[in-house]
Motif scaffolding. Structure first.
Motif, mmCIF file in Angstrom:
data_model
loop_
_atom_site.group_PDB
_atom_site.id
_atom_site.type_symbol
_atom_site.label_atom_id
_atom_site.label_comp_id
_atom_site.label_asym_id
_atom_site.label_seq_id
_atom_site.Cartn_x
_atom_site.Cartn_y
_atom_site.Cartn_z
ATOM 1 N N GLU A 156 14.702 13.675 2.588
ATOM 2 C CA GLU A 156 14.469 12.663 3.740
ATOM 3 C C GLU A 156 15.375 11.688 3.135
ATOM 4 O OE1 GLU A 156 13.838 12.579 6.952
ATOM 5 O OE2 GLU A 156 13.945 14.742 6.126
ATOM 6 N N ALA A 157 15.110 10.874 2.051
ATOM 7 C CA ALA A 157 15.821 10.136 1.406
ATOM 8 C C ALA A 157 17.106 10.335 1.556
ATOM 9 C CB ALA A 157 14.714 9.666 0.121
ATOM 10 N N GLU A 158 17.647 11.275 0.279
ATOM 11 C CA GLU A 158 19.057 11.898 0.705
ATOM 12 C C GLU A 158 19.474 12.405 1.400
ATOM 13 O OE1 GLU A 158 21.927 14.514 0.958
ATOM 14 O OE2 GLU A 158 19.788 15.130 1.279
ATOM 15 N N GLN A 159 19.330 12.752 3.074
ATOM 16 C CA GLN A 159 19.850 12.580 3.777
ATOM 17 C C GLN A 159 20.012 11.412 4.197
ATOM 18 O OE1 GLN A 159 17.580 14.844 7.401
ATOM 19 N NE2 GLN A 159 19.583 15.913 7.697
ATOM 20 N N GLU A 160 19.416 9.938 4.675
ATOM 21 C CA GLU A 160 19.905 8.666 4.458
ATOM 22 C C GLU A 160 21.073 8.088 4.051
ATOM 23 O OE1 GLU A 160 16.157 6.996 5.491
ATOM 24 O OE2 GLU A 160 15.196 8.052 6.508
ATOM 25 N N GLN A 198 20.158 1.884 -20.769
ATOM 26 C CA GLN A 198 20.134 3.152 -20.256
ATOM 27 C C GLN A 198 19.154 3.647 -19.872
ATOM 28 O OE1 GLN A 198 21.704 6.782 -22.885
ATOM 29 N NE2 GLN A 198 22.722 7.407 -21.273
ATOM 30 N N VAL A 199 17.593 3.350 -20.178
ATOM 31 C CA VAL A 199 16.768 4.166 -19.460
ATOM 32 C C VAL A 199 16.009 2.928 -18.448
ATOM 33 C CG1 VAL A 199 15.297 5.669 -19.224
ATOM 34 C CG2 VAL A 199 17.616 6.344 -20.579
ATOM 35 N N LYS A 200 15.593 3.395 -17.402
ATOM 36 C CA LYS A 200 14.355 2.594 -16.771
ATOM 37 C C LYS A 200 13.683 2.749 -16.047
ATOM 38 C CE LYS A 200 14.084 -0.289 -12.623
ATOM 39 N NZ LYS A 200 14.794 -0.933 -11.975
ATOM 40 N N LEU A 201 12.643 2.946 -16.193
ATOM 41 C CA LEU A 201 11.096 3.923 -15.760
ATOM 42 C C LEU A 201 10.475 3.380 -14.644
ATOM 43 C CD1 LEU A 201 8.994 6.489 -16.485
ATOM 44 C CD2 LEU A 201 7.217 4.741 -17.429
ATOM 45 N N VAL A 202 10.069 4.010 -13.416
ATOM 46 C CA VAL A 202 10.024 3.485 -12.594
ATOM 47 C C VAL A 202 8.346 4.269 -12.530
ATOM 48 C CG1 VAL A 202 9.588 2.579 -10.258
ATOM 49 C CG2 VAL A 202 11.878 2.636 -11.332
ATOM 50 N N VAL A 203 7.132 3.674 -12.708
ATOM 51 C CA VAL A 203 5.802 3.874 -12.325
ATOM 52 C C VAL A 203 5.625 4.672 -10.077
ATOM 53 C CG1 VAL A 203 3.492 4.601 -12.590
ATOM 54 C CG2 VAL A 203 5.009 3.542 -14.520
ATOM 55 N N GLY A 204 5.770 5.516 -10.353
ATOM 56 C CA GLY A 204 5.346 5.675 -8.795
ATOM 57 C C GLY A 204 5.085 7.211 -8.407
ATOM 58 N N ASP A 205 5.025 7.494 -7.079
ATOM 59 C CA ASP A 205 4.047 8.157 -6.188
ATOM 60 C C ASP A 205 5.819 9.155 -5.879
ATOM 61 O OD1 ASP A 205 3.810 10.683 -5.118
ATOM 62 O OD2 ASP A 205 1.919 9.901 -5.298
ATOM 63 N N ILE A 206 5.936 10.509 -5.712
ATOM 64 C CA ILE A 206 7.056 10.806 -5.049
ATOM 65 C C ILE A 206 6.976 10.976 -3.666
ATOM 66 C CG2 ILE A 206 6.869 13.212 -5.028
ATOM 67 C CD1 ILE A 206 9.604 13.660 -5.887
ATOM 68 N N ILE A 207 5.856 11.133 -2.836
ATOM 69 C CA ILE A 207 5.700 10.780 -1.832
ATOM 70 C C ILE A 207 5.406 8.891 -1.276
ATOM 71 C CG2 ILE A 207 4.031 12.534 -1.774
ATOM 72 C CD1 ILE A 207 1.990 11.220 -1.550
ATOM 73 N N ASP A 208 5.168 8.304 -2.462
ATOM 74 C CA ASP A 208 6.212 6.356 -1.141
ATOM 75 C C ASP A 208 7.408 6.991 -1.123
ATOM 76 O OD1 ASP A 208 6.542 4.664 -0.971
ATOM 77 O OD2 ASP A 208 5.576 4.061 -2.710
ATOM 78 N N GLY A 209 7.828 7.004 0.918
ATOM 79 C CA GLY A 209 8.764 7.329 1.073
ATOM 80 C C GLY A 209 9.523 6.220 1.170
ATOM 81 N N ALA A 210 8.919 4.574 1.015
ATOM 82 C CA ALA A 210 9.825 3.442 0.658
ATOM 83 C C ALA A 210 11.037 3.856 -0.865
ATOM 84 C CB ALA A 210 8.967 2.190 0.976
ATOM 85 N N LEU A 211 9.139 3.829 -1.290
ATOM 86 C CA LEU A 211 10.371 3.207 -2.823
ATOM 87 C C LEU A 211 11.122 4.470 -3.494
ATOM 88 C CD1 LEU A 211 9.630 2.953 -5.512
ATOM 89 C CD2 LEU A 211 8.068 4.248 -5.979
ATOM 90 N N VAL A 212 11.301 5.706 -2.794
ATOM 91 C CA VAL A 212 11.620 6.638 -2.392
ATOM 92 C C VAL A 212 12.931 6.188 -2.241
ATOM 93 C CG1 VAL A 212 12.757 9.296 -2.389
ATOM 94 C CG2 VAL A 212 10.072 8.501 -3.775
ATOM 95 N N ASP A 213 13.330 5.758 -1.159
ATOM 96 C CA ASP A 213 14.159 5.567 -0.407
ATOM 97 C C ASP A 213 15.119 4.664 -1.237
ATOM 98 O OD1 ASP A 213 13.502 6.757 1.838
ATOM 99 O OD2 ASP A 213 12.901 5.591 3.155
ATOM 100 N N SER A 214 14.251 3.175 -1.411
ATOM 101 C CA SER A 214 15.052 2.277 -2.135
ATOM 102 C C SER A 214 15.964 2.791 -3.884
ATOM 103 C CB SER A 214 14.114 0.958 -2.560
ATOM 104 O OG SER A 214 13.242 1.552 -3.492
ATOM 105 N N LEU A 215 15.171 3.774 -4.228
ATOM 106 C CA LEU A 215 15.659 4.902 -5.448
ATOM 107 C C LEU A 215 16.583 5.049 -5.092
ATOM 108 C CD1 LEU A 215 13.019 5.101 -7.254
ATOM 109 C CD2 LEU A 215 14.123 3.209 -8.013
ATOM 110 N N VAL A 216 16.911 6.226 -4.076
ATOM 111 C CA VAL A 216 17.893 6.715 -3.676
ATOM 112 C C VAL A 216 19.004 6.130 -3.330
ATOM 113 C CG1 VAL A 216 19.171 9.033 -2.162
ATOM 114 C CG2 VAL A 216 16.782 9.072 -3.784
ATOM 115 N N LYS A 217 18.905 4.938 -2.856
ATOM 116 C CA LYS A 217 20.408 4.427 -2.905
ATOM 117 C C LYS A 217 20.850 3.229 -3.754
ATOM 118 C CE LYS A 217 18.271 3.038 1.882
ATOM 119 N NZ LYS A 217 17.425 1.642 2.131
ATOM 120 N N GLU A 218 20.296 3.026 -4.812
ATOM 121 C CA GLU A 218 21.200 3.620 -6.239
ATOM 122 C C GLU A 218 21.633 4.389 -6.952
ATOM 123 O OE1 GLU A 218 18.834 0.344 -8.809
ATOM 124 O OE2 GLU A 218 16.544 0.612 -7.033
ATOM 125 N N VAL A 219 21.786 5.186 -6.607
ATOM 126 C CA VAL A 219 22.023 6.639 -7.512
ATOM 127 C C VAL A 219 23.461 7.084 -6.782
ATOM 128 C CG1 VAL A 219 19.462 6.410 -9.049
ATOM 129 C CG2 VAL A 219 20.176 8.076 -6.646
#
Length: 122
Positions: free
Chosen positions: A108-112, A52-73
């Protein structure tokens, strides 16, 4: 299964939110994005069901990472902020990066993303 992204989910407030969702909404999958700085702690997520819970260790300023995660949720709950104000007296840069640039990156990720229905920011 509905999936949400919780930024800063290994911090004190974020991890309590994650535990609440796990306990009260077993139908919701959670992706926790956390940089695991002084405020994030793996022990805060101990014992949670890995299915149920997946941890992704990363930085919220990493646009590519945030974009990819936002697309999943379907929703984002945003707790990733630098909050220990005493630390900002010695070095304000992490506060600017995480609190301002990180929140901007998330917006920005949310907007896309066309499938995102909600952002809650503290």
């Amino acid at each position: 299964m509905k999936k949400i992204l919780v930024t800063g989910g290994a911090g004190f407030i974020g991890s309590n939110f994650v535990h609440y969702v796990v306990e009260h909404h077993p139908e919701v999958a959670i992706i926790v994005l956390d940089k695991l700085t002084y405020a994030g702690n793996l022990h805060n997520l101990a014992g949670l069901p890995q299915e149920q819970v997946k941890l992704v260790v990363g930085d919220i300023i990493d646009g590519a990472l945030v974009d990819s995660l936002v697309k999943e949720v379907a929703a984002v709950v945003h707790f990733a902020v630098e909050s220990h104000n005493d630390n900002s007296l010695e070095d304000p840069a992490p506060f600017i990066q995480t609190n301002l640039v990180g929140t901007y990156t998330l917006l920005e990720a949310e907007q896309e993303s066309s499938n995102l229905s909600l952002i809650i920011s503290r």
